[in-house]
Motif scaffolding. Structure first.
Motif, PDB file in Angstrom:
ATOM      1  N   GLN A 103      -1.145   0.036  -4.390  1.00 37.71           N
ATOM      2  CA  GLN A 103      -0.339  -0.623  -3.923  1.00 37.71           C
ATOM      3  C   GLN A 103       0.169   0.303  -3.045  1.00 37.71           C
ATOM      4  OE1 GLN A 103       0.791  -3.227  -4.826  1.00 37.71           O
ATOM      5  NE2 GLN A 103       2.469  -3.019  -3.959  1.00 37.71           N
ATOM      6  N   ARG A 104       1.485   1.773  -3.051  1.00 29.66           N
ATOM      7  CA  ARG A 104       2.074   2.726  -2.350  1.00 29.66           C
ATOM      8  C   ARG A 104       1.482   2.443  -1.108  1.00 29.66           C
ATOM      9  NH1 ARG A 104       2.471   8.284  -5.205  1.00 29.66           N
ATOM     10  NH2 ARG A 104       0.923   8.908  -4.030  1.00 29.66           N
ATOM     11  N   ILE A 105       0.111   2.879  -0.881  1.00 27.25           N
ATOM     12  CA  ILE A 105       0.014   2.801   0.620  1.00 27.25           C
ATOM     13  C   ILE A 105      -0.102   0.955   1.543  1.00 27.25           C
ATOM     14  CG2 ILE A 105      -2.638   1.861   0.041  1.00 27.25           C
ATOM     15  CD1 ILE A 105      -2.008   4.469   2.983  1.00 27.25           C
ATOM     16  N   LYS A 106      -0.115  -0.043   0.737  1.00 26.00           N
ATOM     17  CA  LYS A 106       0.125  -1.288   1.420  1.00 26.00           C
ATOM     18  C   LYS A 106       1.379  -1.270   1.618  1.00 26.00           C
ATOM     19  CE  LYS A 106      -3.955  -3.696  -0.156  1.00 26.00           C
ATOM     20  NZ  LYS A 106      -3.849  -4.745  -1.260  1.00 26.00           N
ATOM     21  N   GLU A 107       2.144  -0.535   0.610  1.00 24.61           N
ATOM     22  CA  GLU A 107       4.192  -1.141   0.760  1.00 24.61           C
ATOM     23  C   GLU A 107       4.544   0.333   1.710  1.00 24.61           C
ATOM     24  OE1 GLU A 107       5.617   0.216  -2.902  1.00 24.61           O
ATOM     25  OE2 GLU A 107       5.443  -1.377  -4.496  1.00 24.61           O
ATOM     26  N   GLN A 108       3.649   1.440   2.253  1.00 31.77           N
ATOM     27  CA  GLN A 108       4.080   2.844   2.692  1.00 31.77           C
ATOM     28  C   GLN A 108       3.653   0.959   4.494  1.00 31.77           C
ATOM     29  OE1 GLN A 108       2.276   6.165   2.791  1.00 31.77           O
ATOM     30  NE2 GLN A 108       2.762   6.760   5.062  1.00 31.77           N
ATOM     31  N   ASP A 127      -4.212  -7.424   2.281  1.00 24.91           N
ATOM     32  CA  ASP A 127      -6.149  -7.960   1.753  1.00 24.91           C
ATOM     33  C   ASP A 127      -7.065  -7.192   2.005  1.00 24.91           C
ATOM     34  OD1 ASP A 127      -4.905 -10.923   1.402  1.00 24.91           O
ATOM     35  OD2 ASP A 127      -5.143 -11.700   3.078  1.00 24.91           O
ATOM     36  N   ASN A 128      -6.717  -6.256   2.993  1.00 23.27           N
ATOM     37  CA  ASN A 128      -7.882  -4.878   3.905  1.00 23.27           C
ATOM     38  C   ASN A 128      -7.883  -4.107   3.849  1.00 23.27           C
ATOM     39  OD1 ASN A 128      -9.273  -7.861   4.719  1.00 23.27           O
ATOM     40  ND2 ASN A 128      -7.611  -8.686   5.592  1.00 23.27           N
ATOM     41  N   LEU A 129      -6.448  -3.766   2.873  1.00 25.09           N
ATOM     42  CA  LEU A 129      -6.822  -2.104   2.955  1.00 25.09           C
ATOM     43  C   LEU A 129      -6.550  -1.360   1.431  1.00 25.09           C
ATOM     44  CD1 LEU A 129      -5.486   0.506   4.376  1.00 25.09           C
ATOM     45  CD2 LEU A 129      -3.341  -0.037   3.577  1.00 25.09           C
ATOM     46  N   ILE A 130      -7.184  -0.574   1.158  1.00 22.50           N
ATOM     47  CA  ILE A 130      -7.694   0.442  -0.568  1.00 22.50           C
ATOM     48  C   ILE A 130      -7.730   1.430  -0.246  1.00 22.50           C
ATOM     49  CG2 ILE A 130     -10.210  -0.575  -0.541  1.00 22.50           C
ATOM     50  CD1 ILE A 130      -9.792  -2.172  -3.456  1.00 22.50           C
ATOM     51  N   ALA A 131      -7.937   1.549  -1.872  1.00 25.73           N
ATOM     52  CA  ALA A 131      -8.038   3.833  -1.477  1.00 25.73           C
ATOM     53  C   ALA A 131      -8.629   3.784  -3.397  1.00 25.73           C
ATOM     54  CB  ALA A 131      -5.642   3.815  -2.173  1.00 25.73           C
TER      55      ALA A 131
END
Length: 178
Positions: A103-108, A127-131
Protein backbone atom coordinates in the motif's frame (compact mmCIF):
# COMPACT_ATOMS: atom_id res chain seq x y z
CA UNK A 1 -29.63 -55.85 -56.98
CA UNK A 2 -29.19 -57.20 -53.45
CA UNK A 3 -25.43 -56.73 -53.72
CA UNK A 4 -25.97 -53.12 -54.84
CA UNK A 5 -28.20 -52.40 -51.79
CA UNK A 6 -25.69 -54.07 -49.45
CA UNK A 7 -22.88 -52.00 -50.96
CA UNK A 8 -24.88 -48.79 -50.46
CA UNK A 9 -25.59 -49.77 -46.82
CA UNK A 10 -21.89 -50.41 -46.19
CA UNK A 11 -20.98 -47.05 -47.78
CA UNK A 12 -23.67 -45.29 -45.72
CA UNK A 13 -22.27 -46.88 -42.51
CA UNK A 14 -18.74 -45.80 -43.42
CA UNK A 15 -19.99 -42.26 -44.13
CA UNK A 16 -21.84 -42.18 -40.80
CA UNK A 17 -18.75 -43.43 -38.98
CA UNK A 18 -16.64 -40.80 -40.72
CA UNK A 19 -19.09 -38.03 -39.73
CA UNK A 20 -19.18 -39.32 -36.13
CA UNK A 21 -15.38 -39.43 -36.01
CA UNK A 22 -15.11 -35.88 -37.36
CA UNK A 23 -17.70 -34.66 -34.84
CA UNK A 24 -15.87 -36.29 -31.92
CA UNK A 25 -12.58 -34.85 -33.14
CA UNK A 26 -14.10 -31.37 -33.33
CA UNK A 27 -15.52 -31.70 -29.80
CA UNK A 28 -12.12 -32.85 -28.53
CA UNK A 29 -10.40 -29.86 -30.14
CA UNK A 30 -12.92 -27.44 -28.64
CA UNK A 31 -12.46 -28.92 -25.15
CA UNK A 32 -8.66 -28.90 -25.47
CA UNK A 33 -8.68 -25.26 -26.59
CA UNK A 34 -10.88 -24.34 -23.63
CA UNK A 35 -8.52 -26.11 -21.23
CA UNK A 36 -5.49 -24.34 -22.66
CA UNK A 37 -7.19 -20.95 -22.32
CA UNK A 38 -8.21 -21.79 -18.74
CA UNK A 39 -4.60 -22.69 -17.90
CA UNK A 40 -3.47 -19.22 -18.94
CA UNK A 41 -4.41 -17.79 -15.56
CA UNK A 42 -3.33 -14.41 -14.30
CA UNK A 43 -0.28 -14.40 -12.07
CA UNK A 44 -1.49 -14.34 -8.50
CA UNK A 45 -0.19 -12.73 -5.36
CA UNK A 46 1.24 -16.06 -4.21
CA UNK A 47 3.25 -16.16 -7.45
CA UNK A 48 5.01 -13.00 -6.25
CA UNK A 49 6.11 -14.78 -3.07
CA UNK A 50 7.23 -17.76 -5.16
CA UNK A 51 9.44 -15.47 -7.26
CA UNK A 52 11.20 -14.21 -4.14
CA UNK A 53 11.67 -17.79 -2.89
CA UNK A 54 13.14 -18.76 -6.28
CA UNK A 55 15.39 -15.71 -6.12
CA UNK A 56 16.71 -16.63 -2.67
CA UNK A 57 17.23 -20.26 -3.74
CA UNK A 58 19.19 -19.04 -6.78
CA UNK A 59 21.23 -16.78 -4.51
CA UNK A 60 21.90 -19.76 -2.24
CA UNK A 61 23.10 -21.78 -5.23
CA UNK A 62 25.16 -18.91 -6.66
CA UNK A 63 23.01 -19.16 -9.81
CA UNK A 64 23.39 -15.84 -11.63
CA UNK A 65 21.45 -17.05 -14.67
CA UNK A 66 18.27 -17.68 -12.67
CA UNK A 67 18.71 -14.41 -10.79
CA UNK A 68 18.82 -12.56 -14.11
CA UNK A 69 15.63 -14.31 -15.27
CA UNK A 70 13.75 -13.33 -12.09
CA UNK A 71 14.72 -9.67 -12.29
CA UNK A 72 12.84 -7.07 -14.26
CA UNK A 73 14.86 -5.39 -17.01
CA UNK A 74 14.81 -2.15 -14.97
CA UNK A 75 15.88 -3.92 -11.77
CA UNK A 76 18.30 -2.22 -9.43
CA UNK A 77 19.62 -5.59 -8.21
CA UNK A 78 23.04 -6.49 -9.58
CA UNK A 79 23.13 -9.94 -11.19
CA UNK A 80 26.12 -9.73 -13.44
CA UNK A 81 26.97 -13.26 -14.57
CA UNK A 82 30.65 -12.46 -14.00
CA UNK A 83 30.13 -11.48 -10.35
CA UNK A 84 30.82 -14.11 -7.70
CA UNK A 85 27.95 -14.16 -5.22
CA UNK A 86 30.03 -15.78 -2.50
CA UNK A 87 27.14 -17.44 -0.68
CA UNK A 88 28.29 -20.17 1.70
CA UNK A 89 24.84 -20.91 3.11
CA UNK A 90 21.36 -19.44 3.03
CA UNK A 91 18.26 -20.49 4.95
CA UNK A 92 14.86 -18.99 4.15
CA UNK A 93 12.85 -18.29 7.29
CA UNK A 94 9.82 -16.39 5.98
CA UNK A 95 8.51 -15.00 2.70
CA UNK A 96 5.14 -13.28 2.41
CA UNK A 97 3.37 -10.47 0.63
CA UNK A 98 3.38 -7.32 2.76
CA UNK A 99 0.03 -5.56 2.43
CA UNK A 100 1.27 -2.52 4.42
CA UNK A 101 4.42 -2.07 2.35
CA UNK A 102 2.51 -2.72 -0.89
CA UNK A 103 0.00 0.00 0.00
CA UNK A 104 2.79 2.39 0.95
CA UNK A 105 4.81 1.83 -2.24
CA UNK A 106 1.70 2.23 -4.39
CA UNK A 107 0.88 5.52 -2.66
CA UNK A 108 4.48 6.67 -3.06
CA UNK A 109 4.59 5.96 -6.81
CA UNK A 110 1.04 6.91 -7.82
CA UNK A 111 1.25 10.15 -9.78
CA UNK A 112 5.01 10.45 -9.25
CA UNK A 113 7.52 11.68 -11.80
CA UNK A 114 9.55 8.50 -11.29
CA UNK A 115 6.52 6.35 -12.18
CA UNK A 116 5.94 8.50 -15.25
CA UNK A 117 9.58 8.04 -16.26
CA UNK A 118 8.96 4.28 -16.27
CA UNK A 119 5.75 4.77 -18.25
CA UNK A 120 3.63 3.56 -15.32
CA UNK A 121 0.08 4.86 -15.12
CA UNK A 122 -1.76 4.98 -11.80
CA UNK A 123 -3.84 1.97 -12.92
CA UNK A 124 -0.69 0.06 -13.79
CA UNK A 125 0.76 0.74 -10.33
CA UNK A 126 -2.48 -0.32 -8.67
CA UNK A 127 -2.64 -3.65 -10.53
CA UNK A 128 1.01 -4.58 -11.13
CA UNK A 129 3.20 -3.52 -8.21
CA UNK A 130 3.59 -5.56 -5.02
CA UNK A 131 5.92 -5.76 -2.02
CA UNK A 132 7.15 -9.09 -0.63
CA UNK A 133 8.79 -9.37 2.79
CA UNK A 134 11.56 -11.92 3.30
CA UNK A 135 13.52 -13.07 6.34
CA UNK A 136 16.53 -15.25 5.73
CA UNK A 137 19.86 -16.13 7.25
CA UNK A 138 22.91 -15.93 5.01
CA UNK A 139 26.63 -16.55 5.38
CA UNK A 140 28.92 -15.05 2.75
CA UNK A 141 32.52 -15.76 1.94
CA UNK A 142 33.82 -12.34 2.96
CA UNK A 143 37.04 -12.90 1.08
CA UNK A 144 34.95 -12.68 -2.10
CA UNK A 145 32.11 -10.25 -1.23
CA UNK A 146 31.62 -7.54 1.39
CA UNK A 147 27.89 -8.11 1.98
CA UNK A 148 26.09 -8.01 5.32
CA UNK A 149 25.41 -11.49 6.62
CA UNK A 150 23.47 -13.16 9.38
CA UNK A 151 19.73 -12.65 9.84
CA UNK A 152 18.51 -10.44 6.98
CA UNK A 153 15.10 -8.80 6.62
CA UNK A 154 14.42 -7.46 3.17
CA UNK A 155 11.56 -6.16 1.05
CA UNK A 156 11.41 -7.07 -2.62
CA UNK A 157 9.32 -4.92 -4.94
CA UNK A 158 7.91 -6.81 -7.87
CA UNK A 159 6.27 -5.65 -11.08
CA UNK A 160 4.62 -7.40 -13.98
CA UNK A 161 3.63 -6.25 -17.44
CA UNK A 162 -0.03 -7.22 -16.93
CA UNK A 163 -2.13 -9.69 -14.92
CA UNK A 164 -1.20 -12.56 -17.27
CA UNK A 165 2.56 -12.01 -17.13
CA UNK A 166 4.94 -13.27 -14.46
CA UNK A 167 6.12 -11.16 -11.55
CA UNK A 168 9.71 -9.90 -11.77
CA UNK A 169 11.86 -8.28 -9.10
CA UNK A 170 12.22 -4.57 -9.72
CA UNK A 171 13.93 -3.36 -6.54
CA UNK A 172 14.69 -4.31 -2.96
CA UNK A 173 15.34 -2.61 0.32
CA UNK A 174 16.68 -3.61 3.73
CA UNK A 175 14.54 -1.01 5.48
CA UNK A 176 12.27 -3.04 7.77
CA UNK A 177 10.16 -0.25 9.25
CA UNK A 178 6.50 -0.60 8.41
Amino acid sequence: MIKSIQLQNILNKKTKRHVIFQSLLLIFIIILTGELIACEKPSSISDASDVVIQYLEALKNNDNTTLQLLNNEDSDIITDSEVTLGVISLTIDKVEVSDNRTQRIKEQYTGSDLAKSYGWSDNYIHDNLIAVYAEYTVDYDNTKVPYDEGKITQYFYLVRTNSNSPWRIWASSYDISD
